[in-house]
Design a protein around this motif. Structure first.
Motif, PDB file in Angstrom:
ATOM      1  N   GLN B  10       0.832  -1.209   0.000  1.00 19.01           N
ATOM      2  CA  GLN B  10       0.000   0.000   0.000  1.00 19.01           C
ATOM      3  C   GLN B  10       0.863   1.253   0.000  1.00 19.01           C
ATOM      4  O   GLN B  10       0.628   2.190  -0.763  1.00 19.01           O
ATOM      5  CB  GLN B  10      -0.913   0.017   1.224  1.00 19.01           C
ATOM      6  N   LEU B  11       1.875   1.268   0.870  1.00 23.37           N
ATOM      7  CA  LEU B  11       2.749   2.426   0.924  1.00 23.37           C
ATOM      8  C   LEU B  11       3.517   2.593  -0.384  1.00 23.37           C
ATOM      9  O   LEU B  11       3.687   3.708  -0.875  1.00 23.37           O
ATOM     10  CB  LEU B  11       3.734   2.288   2.085  1.00 23.37           C
ATOM     11  N   LEU B  17       2.100   6.481  -6.863  1.00 24.50           N
ATOM     12  CA  LEU B  17       1.122   7.522  -7.221  1.00 24.50           C
ATOM     13  C   LEU B  17       1.725   8.916  -7.013  1.00 24.50           C
ATOM     14  O   LEU B  17       1.499   9.832  -7.803  1.00 24.50           O
ATOM     15  CB  LEU B  17      -0.154   7.368  -6.377  1.00 24.50           C
ATOM     16  N   ALA B  18       2.496   9.069  -5.953  1.00 25.08           N
ATOM     17  CA  ALA B  18       3.141  10.359  -5.702  1.00 25.08           C
ATOM     18  C   ALA B  18       4.127  10.695  -6.820  1.00 25.08           C
ATOM     19  O   ALA B  18       4.194  11.830  -7.290  1.00 25.08           O
ATOM     20  CB  ALA B  18       3.857  10.340  -4.348  1.00 25.08           C
ATOM     21  N   LYS B  19       4.898   9.683  -7.258  1.00 28.09           N
ATOM     22  CA  LYS B  19       5.859   9.897  -8.348  1.00 28.09           C
ATOM     23  C   LYS B  19       5.133  10.336  -9.623  1.00 28.09           C
ATOM     24  O   LYS B  19       5.596  11.241 -10.334  1.00 28.09           O
ATOM     25  CB  LYS B  19       6.611   8.593  -8.640  1.00 28.09           C
ATOM     26  N   THR B  20       4.020   9.676  -9.909  1.00 29.83           N
ATOM     27  CA  THR B  20       3.255  10.034 -11.104  1.00 29.83           C
ATOM     28  C   THR B  20       2.730  11.466 -10.989  1.00 29.83           C
ATOM     29  O   THR B  20       2.833  12.259 -11.926  1.00 29.83           O
ATOM     30  CB  THR B  20       2.070   9.062 -11.288  1.00 29.83           C
ATOM     31  N   ALA B 146       5.203  16.714  -4.632  1.00 34.40           N
ATOM     32  CA  ALA B 146       4.137  15.867  -4.075  1.00 34.40           C
ATOM     33  C   ALA B 146       4.468  15.623  -2.610  1.00 34.40           C
ATOM     34  O   ALA B 146       5.629  15.686  -2.202  1.00 34.40           O
ATOM     35  CB  ALA B 146       4.062  14.552  -4.837  1.00 34.40           C
ATOM     36  N   VAL B 147       3.416  15.369  -1.814  1.00 33.90           N
ATOM     37  CA  VAL B 147       3.643  15.195  -0.390  1.00 33.90           C
ATOM     38  C   VAL B 147       2.929  13.940   0.107  1.00 33.90           C
ATOM     39  O   VAL B 147       1.835  13.603  -0.341  1.00 33.90           O
ATOM     40  CB  VAL B 147       3.204  16.466   0.387  1.00 33.90           C
ATOM     41  N   LEU B 148       3.626  13.212   0.987  1.00 29.19           N
ATOM     42  CA  LEU B 148       3.053  12.032   1.641  1.00 29.19           C
ATOM     43  C   LEU B 148       3.040  12.347   3.132  1.00 29.19           C
ATOM     44  O   LEU B 148       4.094  12.540   3.743  1.00 29.19           O
ATOM     45  CB  LEU B 148       3.941  10.824   1.330  1.00 29.19           C
ATOM     46  N   LEU B 149       1.821  12.444   3.686  1.00 29.46           N
ATOM     47  CA  LEU B 149       1.665  12.901   5.070  1.00 29.46           C
ATOM     48  C   LEU B 149       1.327  11.733   5.980  1.00 29.46           C
ATOM     49  O   LEU B 149       0.492  10.885   5.650  1.00 29.46           O
ATOM     50  CB  LEU B 149       0.519  13.915   5.150  1.00 29.46           C
ATOM     51  N   ARG B 150       1.936  11.712   7.158  1.00 25.73           N
ATOM     52  CA  ARG B 150       1.601  10.690   8.149  1.00 25.73           C
ATOM     53  C   ARG B 150       1.516  11.390   9.496  1.00 25.73           C
ATOM     54  O   ARG B 150       2.548  11.749  10.081  1.00 25.73           O
ATOM     55  CB  ARG B 150       2.661   9.595   8.134  1.00 25.73           C
ATOM     56  N   ASN B 178      -3.268  13.062  -6.258  1.00 26.79           N
ATOM     57  CA  ASN B 178      -2.226  12.373  -5.499  1.00 26.79           C
ATOM     58  C   ASN B 178      -1.002  13.246  -5.246  1.00 26.79           C
ATOM     59  O   ASN B 178      -0.003  12.775  -4.704  1.00 26.79           O
ATOM     60  CB  ASN B 178      -1.841  11.082  -6.199  1.00 26.79           C
ATOM     61  N   ALA B 179      -1.099  14.510  -5.647  1.00 31.31           N
ATOM     62  CA  ALA B 179      -0.112  15.487  -5.188  1.00 31.31           C
ATOM     63  C   ALA B 179      -0.106  15.534  -3.665  1.00 31.31           C
ATOM     64  O   ALA B 179       0.909  15.841  -3.041  1.00 31.31           O
ATOM     65  CB  ALA B 179      -0.432  16.863  -5.756  1.00 31.31           C
TER      66      ALA B 179
END
Lengths: 420, 420
Positions: B10-11, B17-20, B146-150, B178-179
């Protein structure tokens, strides 16, 4: 377990000594740093015989190593002279430390300046080439950094001889000799411990083959600057001049095929492939290059070997080049961005829009219009030095010179301001 | 094991998706990025009720948490409005992307330009404050990343509500939603997996307390920018003006004691300690500050608690200050460099040489003459934004604004050059 404890504390002790040296180093004037480089260069010349004797021991032990490896390991009078001359040249470069990149007044009237300072303590993990001991020490010293070096076990006697000479030279002008330290224990465990030496090392730079770099990147706790891997492409656009396409492709592939900025892939537009590919292929074949083509390329030049999917991601570092035919610049860009290692990419075109689009859309450290990827190099860029070529985006990207071995600090001149 | 495999994929899927999204983001004009910020700000206002409902669920679950923690978790109409206004303000900042820092011609006649580009994909790991979801997204989006937030599990419903609103707003103007992605699984294992997501994340920025930051710094494989810890000192030199020393010390300590740029230590020269220390101590005591002194400080102000060795390294983030008397500026500098966290340090002096020496010899992100350490802040520095304050030397040091969320690439214009 006991020996591991001792090893850990030895490395930590070296880290502490490096920190102490760094405090002195960061305060030395450029004049003293240049004097240090000068006495180190002279000491290398004076001790040429000692270094060659130590190198002979390493060579005597290198009986079961490949010829190319032994060549990298071998020192000669000329190679030691080149190391010394390299140090002299570094001394002549502009001081990377102390300059204020910009200074401004904020709303409260504070004068805020962003000043260049050393990074601190730099760790270098490298393989067979003993000249790295001198080269990396010179660049670190010029930029006010202490350095902790860990070379391959095959070169250990040579590395000890060189680092001893450099340290003694620094001590002779009252500079802390621990500005330059070599890890004498060449075990894997010690390398792993060095990669975890947070609190002492500000950055770790691996110098060597892909295997070493990947091991450092995946193992280290210390921040790493990733260098090296180069799956570089030449894209011959439909508006390329044939002769320029031939010259650049041949230069990028064969001028020095073993290095990271050599081209590994040729991507060519279908509109010119029928005319251009046979000419380019013949020029490459003349230089002994093995070509591996996709189906469309092989339909034009049947002598090509069939490329497999794995070819598009491989860095050969050899006289091999894979060829792909595309129907548009968009397809070329998508293919390159999917397979490149973010190093160096070039388009050959006489079309303004296509050149600009390539510069904009290709994700790589260096993107070229109408030039060979072989120019990705600190010396060619005019930096006067190079510690490696960064293929990551944090801190440094592309050829790294003295500037990339610096950090900044904000110096702030106030008149009693307090925050509201 | 099966569930771990699923989490990993999943991660990784989120990473892909973030890369795209990043490929699209890096090509958007500043105008479109600003439009994105505008529609996101409007969507936050429009969906205030939904966000407050989600927040209420988190608050209902927060029964056994400290009041200060609950306060950080709580959203109100005004706080959501502030988040939206923050996004509008970020839209008004200059574009950090595309500018060419410098361009030169090399010996071969190549025009080489160093152009600002996005870093790529930024990971943010944070704790209770749900406003980080909006603030970090705004800064990442403005700078083309793009950002991946946790975020922390205590704020998960609120964070989901906010990120859904932002993603929907982006989709409404045909920007890849997915940005901005939020990791919904708040387990420790997923956080650890995110810290190992090399190949997808270009950098990881932890936002929160010392515990979180240390865990990320020691665990992550992805490059981390370390932020936050501030054991900041005010050094009152023998040539300080008394009133300025009082004003700056009080401001640096009490104006907002919980933050990293608040002063934690007072170092004072023995030549003025007898006269100044009672006045400074009284002013601090008036503000409710508990003072902890070394022996010499307590001999002058006996009401101080005795400081222990541990005090010199502690960041209180509270109305506590430890006091040390020194006999020289050299002693002050040595003490500060030995105990500080490389954040912000200030000297109060009217002596030119002493001020310059302090600027030169103190190792910290921000070094002040005659001003409060509280100015170490992206807004106070005039950056118009802040993602954190870096206390490391690699890539960024001191307050980080939009500029620090960028990397560079070299764009090179040739005319057919090949390397000799």
């Amino acid at each position: 377990m006991a020996s591991e404890t001792i090893k850990t504390s030895q490395l930590e002790m070296m880290g502490q000594l490096a920190k102490t040296a760094e405090t002195q180093l960061s305060q030395l004037s450029n004049q003293v740093r240049n004097q240090g480089l000068k006495v180190m260069a002279e000491a290398l010349m004076t001790h040429t015989e000692d270094i060659l004797k130590a190198n002979q021991i390493d060579l005597d032990n290198a009986t079961d190593l490949k010829a190319s490896f032994v060549d990298r390991l071998t020192l000669t009078v000329d190679r030691i002279k080149a190391m010394a001359e390299g140090m002299q040249q570094v001394a002549q470069l502009p001081d990377p430390i102390g300059s204020v990149d910009k200074m401004w007044q904020n709303d409260a009237g504070l004068m805020i300046g962003k000043q260049r300072v050393p990074l601190g303590v730099i760790g270098i993990i490298f393989e067979a080439r003993p000249n790295v001991t001198a080269d990396a020490s010179a660049l670190a010293f010029k930029s006010g950094n202490a350095v902790l070096l860990r070379g391959g076990k095959e070169a250990i006697k040579t590395n000890i001889a060189i680092s001893d000479v450099l340290r003694e030279a620094l001590a002779s002008i009252d500079v802390d000799e621990n500005a330059i330290q070599l890890v004498h224990d060449t075990s894997h465990e010690t390398a792993n411990e060095m990669m975890a030496l947070t609190g002492y090392l500000d950055v770790l730079i691996p110098r060597g083959g892909r295997g070493l770099i990947q091991r450092v990147v995946t193992t280290a706790k210390v921040p790493v600057i990733e260098t090296g891997a180069g799956n570089c492409h030449i894209y011959v656009d439909q508006y390329a001049e044939l002769q320029m396409a031939v010259d650049i492709t041949v230069n990028a592939k064969v001028q020095r095929p073993s290095v990271c900025n050599a081209a590994e892939k040729l991507v060519i537009h279908s509109a010119v492939a029928d005319d251009y590919l046979p000419v380019i292929a013949a020029a490459l074949a003349d230089q002994g290059v093995q070509l591996r083509g996709d189906e469309r390329a092989r339909a034009i030049v049947p002598s090509m070997v069939a490329a497999t999917d794995a070819d598009w991601d491989e860095e050969y570092n050899d006289l091999i080049m894979a060829v792909k035919v595309v129907d548009s610049e968009d397809e070329a860009i998508a293919h390159i961005n999917a397979h490149n290692t973010k190093h160096s990419e070039a388009i050959i075109t006489d079309n303004y829009q296509n050149g600009q689009q390539f510069l904009k859309q290709i994700d790589a450290a260096c993107v070229y219009i109408n030039a060979s990827t072989r120019f990705t190099d600190g010396f060619e860029f005019g930096f006067g030095a190079e510690i490696g070529i960064s293929t990551q985006k944090l801190h440094a990207r592309g050829p790294m010179g003295l500037h990339e071995l610096t950090s900044t600090k904000y110096i702030i001149y106030g008149e009693g301001q307090v925050r509201q």
